[in-house]
Design a protein around this motif. Structure first.
Motif, mmCIF file in Angstrom:
data_model
loop_
_atom_site.group_PDB
_atom_site.id
_atom_site.type_symbol
_atom_site.label_atom_id
_atom_site.label_comp_id
_atom_site.label_asym_id
_atom_site.label_seq_id
_atom_site.Cartn_x
_atom_site.Cartn_y
_atom_site.Cartn_z
ATOM 1 N N ASP A 62 24.324 -49.252 58.110
ATOM 2 C CA ASP A 62 23.810 -47.897 57.892
ATOM 3 C C ASP A 62 22.877 -47.484 59.032
ATOM 4 O OD1 ASP A 62 25.226 -47.687 55.567
ATOM 5 O OD2 ASP A 62 23.522 -48.095 54.240
ATOM 6 N N ALA A 63 22.044 -48.436 59.482
ATOM 7 C CA ALA A 63 21.147 -48.136 60.588
ATOM 8 C C ALA A 63 21.919 -47.910 61.889
ATOM 9 C CB ALA A 63 20.146 -49.276 60.772
ATOM 10 N N LEU A 64 23.081 -48.564 62.003
ATOM 11 C CA LEU A 64 23.924 -48.415 63.190
ATOM 12 C C LEU A 64 24.932 -47.277 63.043
ATOM 13 C CD1 LEU A 64 24.696 -52.189 63.898
ATOM 14 C CD2 LEU A 64 23.043 -50.728 65.084
ATOM 15 N N GLU A 65 24.786 -46.501 61.981
ATOM 16 C CA GLU A 65 25.673 -45.363 61.738
ATOM 17 C C GLU A 65 27.138 -45.797 61.642
ATOM 18 O OE1 GLU A 65 24.905 -42.533 64.806
ATOM 19 O OE2 GLU A 65 22.735 -42.578 64.487
ATOM 20 N N ASN A 241 24.612 -73.486 60.328
ATOM 21 C CA ASN A 241 25.011 -72.380 61.200
ATOM 22 C C ASN A 241 23.796 -71.751 61.879
ATOM 23 O OD1 ASN A 241 27.732 -72.643 60.497
ATOM 24 N ND2 ASN A 241 27.497 -71.293 58.722
ATOM 25 N N PRO A 242 23.978 -71.194 63.075
ATOM 26 C CA PRO A 242 22.849 -70.571 63.788
ATOM 27 C C PRO A 242 22.316 -69.342 63.061
ATOM 28 C CG PRO A 242 24.915 -70.117 64.914
ATOM 29 C CD PRO A 242 25.224 -71.122 63.852
ATOM 30 N N ILE A 243 21.022 -69.137 63.168
ATOM 31 C CA ILE A 243 20.336 -67.993 62.566
ATOM 32 C C ILE A 243 19.696 -67.175 63.685
ATOM 33 C CG2 ILE A 243 18.607 -67.214 60.903
ATOM 34 C CD1 ILE A 243 20.764 -68.772 59.556
ATOM 35 N N PHE A 244 19.891 -65.861 63.643
ATOM 36 C CA PHE A 244 19.300 -64.973 64.639
ATOM 37 C C PHE A 244 18.299 -64.041 63.964
ATOM 38 C CE2 PHE A 244 23.796 -65.631 65.944
ATOM 39 C CZ PHE A 244 23.547 -66.442 67.040
ATOM 40 N N ARG A 245 17.146 -63.902 64.587
ATOM 41 C CA ARG A 245 16.177 -62.906 64.154
ATOM 42 C C ARG A 245 16.367 -61.682 65.049
ATOM 43 N NH1 ARG A 245 11.529 -63.434 61.367
ATOM 44 N NH2 ARG A 245 11.531 -65.690 61.691
ATOM 45 N N LEU A 246 16.871 -60.591 64.482
ATOM 46 C CA LEU A 246 17.205 -59.404 65.263
ATOM 47 C C LEU A 246 16.290 -58.245 64.891
ATOM 48 C CD1 LEU A 246 21.103 -59.551 64.939
ATOM 49 C CD2 LEU A 246 19.715 -60.313 66.868
ATOM 50 N N THR A 247 15.816 -57.553 65.904
ATOM 51 C CA THR A 247 15.030 -56.340 65.715
ATOM 52 C C THR A 247 15.744 -55.197 66.421
ATOM 53 O OG1 THR A 247 12.959 -57.596 65.648
ATOM 54 C CG2 THR A 247 12.801 -55.228 66.041
ATOM 55 N N LEU A 248 16.127 -54.194 65.665
ATOM 56 C CA LEU A 248 16.798 -53.022 66.239
ATOM 57 C C LEU A 248 15.717 -52.114 66.825
ATOM 58 C CD1 LEU A 248 19.391 -51.419 66.710
ATOM 59 C CD2 LEU A 248 19.146 -50.464 64.405
ATOM 60 N N GLU A 249 15.546 -52.188 68.144
ATOM 61 C CA GLU A 249 14.464 -51.459 68.809
ATOM 62 C C GLU A 249 14.826 -50.022 69.136
ATOM 63 O OE1 GLU A 249 12.181 -54.952 71.294
ATOM 64 O OE2 GLU A 249 13.908 -53.969 72.245
ATOM 65 N N LYS A 250 16.085 -49.766 69.456
ATOM 66 C CA LYS A 250 16.494 -48.420 69.851
ATOM 67 C C LYS A 250 17.625 -47.955 68.952
ATOM 68 C CE LYS A 250 18.291 -45.576 73.622
ATOM 69 N NZ LYS A 250 18.823 -45.542 75.015
ATOM 70 N N SER A 251 17.393 -46.875 68.254
ATOM 71 C CA SER A 251 18.395 -46.245 67.394
ATOM 72 C C SER A 251 17.827 -44.892 66.983
ATOM 73 C CB SER A 251 18.691 -47.108 66.162
ATOM 74 O OG SER A 251 17.573 -47.148 65.294
ATOM 75 N N ARG A 252 18.513 -44.218 66.100
ATOM 76 C CA ARG A 252 18.013 -42.934 65.609
ATOM 77 C C ARG A 252 17.022 -43.094 64.467
ATOM 78 N NH1 ARG A 252 23.398 -39.015 65.625
ATOM 79 N NH2 ARG A 252 23.942 -39.331 67.822
ATOM 80 N N PRO A 254 13.499 -43.924 62.729
ATOM 81 C CA PRO A 254 12.128 -43.730 63.218
ATOM 82 C C PRO A 254 11.366 -45.023 63.437
ATOM 83 C CG PRO A 254 12.280 -43.196 60.881
ATOM 84 C CD PRO A 254 13.685 -43.424 61.363
ATOM 85 N N ALA A 255 11.750 -46.095 62.744
ATOM 86 C CA ALA A 255 11.015 -47.357 62.853
ATOM 87 C C ALA A 255 11.997 -48.493 63.119
ATOM 88 C CB ALA A 255 10.237 -47.628 61.557
ATOM 89 N N PRO A 256 11.555 -49.534 63.839
ATOM 90 C CA PRO A 256 12.433 -50.674 64.105
ATOM 91 C C PRO A 256 12.845 -51.379 62.815
ATOM 92 C CG PRO A 256 10.504 -50.717 65.539
ATOM 93 C CD PRO A 256 10.245 -49.680 64.489
ATOM 94 N N LEU A 257 14.033 -51.949 62.832
ATOM 95 C CA LEU A 257 14.558 -52.698 61.700
ATOM 96 C C LEU A 257 14.672 -54.150 62.097
ATOM 97 C CD1 LEU A 257 16.067 -52.982 58.942
ATOM 98 C CD2 LEU A 257 18.172 -52.485 60.202
ATOM 99 N N SER A 258 14.116 -55.048 61.285
ATOM 100 C CA SER A 258 14.158 -56.477 61.573
ATOM 101 C C SER A 258 14.921 -57.191 60.460
ATOM 102 C CB SER A 258 12.744 -57.041 61.686
ATOM 103 O OG SER A 258 12.783 -58.405 62.052
#
Length: 316
Positions: A62-65, A241-252, A254-258
């Motif tokens: 949803d955050a990535l449209e 399995n590998p685990i990734f901590r992802l923060t969406l810094e640039k998108s539409r 208003p606030a980053p998503l982690s």
């Protein structure tokens, strides 16, 4: 559409050249981008659909449209070089998903191209065939190029996208080099749009900067749990399995998503990792701490910080 994108690219370059010759500020890049996006929006309405790569998790899709663009530039960066494995792993997971897509649609997978400038390869290392296979990729359909100059890497990336051969092209750079700025990222993004192919910019140990990337992620490592047995118990001493901590810094947004994501190389898909204070993912796979972990924080062999030592006792 391809011709219009190329024409816009040439127009932008001409505007910048004229401005530099006249000693004036470069024309407003934001206005040029708005112009391109407006025209692209009209084209998309005609097509009625925009190609996307969903990650299979409602919250982040949803955050990535709808998912990551398959005709644009997506950036994945790390703040420190020691986290290069996390950013590389996440991008390779995306490439594996796209390679599987080509298998389903065409019956045979298409090759993935990874382009790395020399500095990035020396610092972060090169892909390992056995590791690629274990990660869900076909090593026989994986190409790795290391041009000597960053300018050559940028040219190769643009040519690779324009060819339309690769379901995913990865461009790896070290830090924030001067030859690769907003203008170069815009050229690559326009080329990706005109060719209908995705480009993943892998920026190792880089800072946030203006770019034409549709989305930008900050990737960090997170500790993996032990492998689970058929009876549900955990196999002690093993690594899951590998685990990734992802923060969406640039998108539409208003606030980053982690978010924490687990990559399953066998199924070639992501699973969200539920956190103790987070009930948005009921019934998900595992529970991990939300605390920040350095790259080697869970290793038992970390040496204690030493204080001042004397080789010989002082004589009175």
């Amino acid at each position: 559409m391809a011709q219009s994108a190329v024409a816009r690219e040439q127009l932008f370059a001409l505007r910048e050249t004229i401005a530099k010759l006249e000693g004036k500020p470069v024309p407003a890049l934001a206005a040029a981008e708005s112009e391109a996006l407006a025209e692209r929006g009209c084209d998309r309405k005609k097509a009625e659909i925009e190609p996307r790569l969903p990650l299979g998790i409602t919250m982040i899709d949803d955050a990535l449209e709808g998912g990551l663009p398959l005709d644009g530039l997506t950036e994945v960066r790390t703040g420190q070089l020691r986290n290069a494995g996390a950013s590389s792993g996440f991008v390779l997971a995306l490439a594996a998903m796209l390679q599987r897509q080509t298998e389903d649609e065409q019956g045979s997978a298409l090759p993935i191209l990874w382009i790395a400038d020399t500095v990035a390869s020396i610092e972060a290392g090169r892909p390992y065939a056995v590791g690629l296979r274990d990660f869900g990729l076909n090593p026989g359909l994986f190409l790795h190029a290391t041009p000597r100059k960053l300018e050559d890497a940028l040219w190769l990336a643009e040519a690779a996208i324009a060819s339309g051969v690769f379901p995913a092209t990865i461009l790896e750079v070290r830090g924030n080099p001067k030859p690769f700025g907003l203008t170069e990222s815009r050229r690559l993004n326009l080329r990706a749009k005109s060719s209908g192919r995705p480009l993943f910019l892998l920026r190792q140990a880089g800072e946030e900067e203006a770019s034409s990337a549709v989305f930008r992620f900050l990737a960090e490592p997170a500790p993996a749990e032990a492998r689970s047995m058929p009876d549900g118990s955990m196999l002690g001493g093993s690594i899951g399995n590998p685990i990734f901590r992802l923060t969406l810094e640039k998108s539409r947004n208003p606030a980053p998503l982690s978010i924490l994501l687990e990559w399953n190389p066998h199924d070639r898909r992501f699973f969200p990792v539920r956190q103790p204070a987070d009930t948005r993912f009921p019934g998900e796979r595992a529970t991990y701490s939300r605390a920040a972990f350095p790259a080697s924080a869970d290793r038992p062999d970390i040496k204690e910080e030493v204080g001042p030592l004397l080789a010989f006792a002082r004589s009175s």
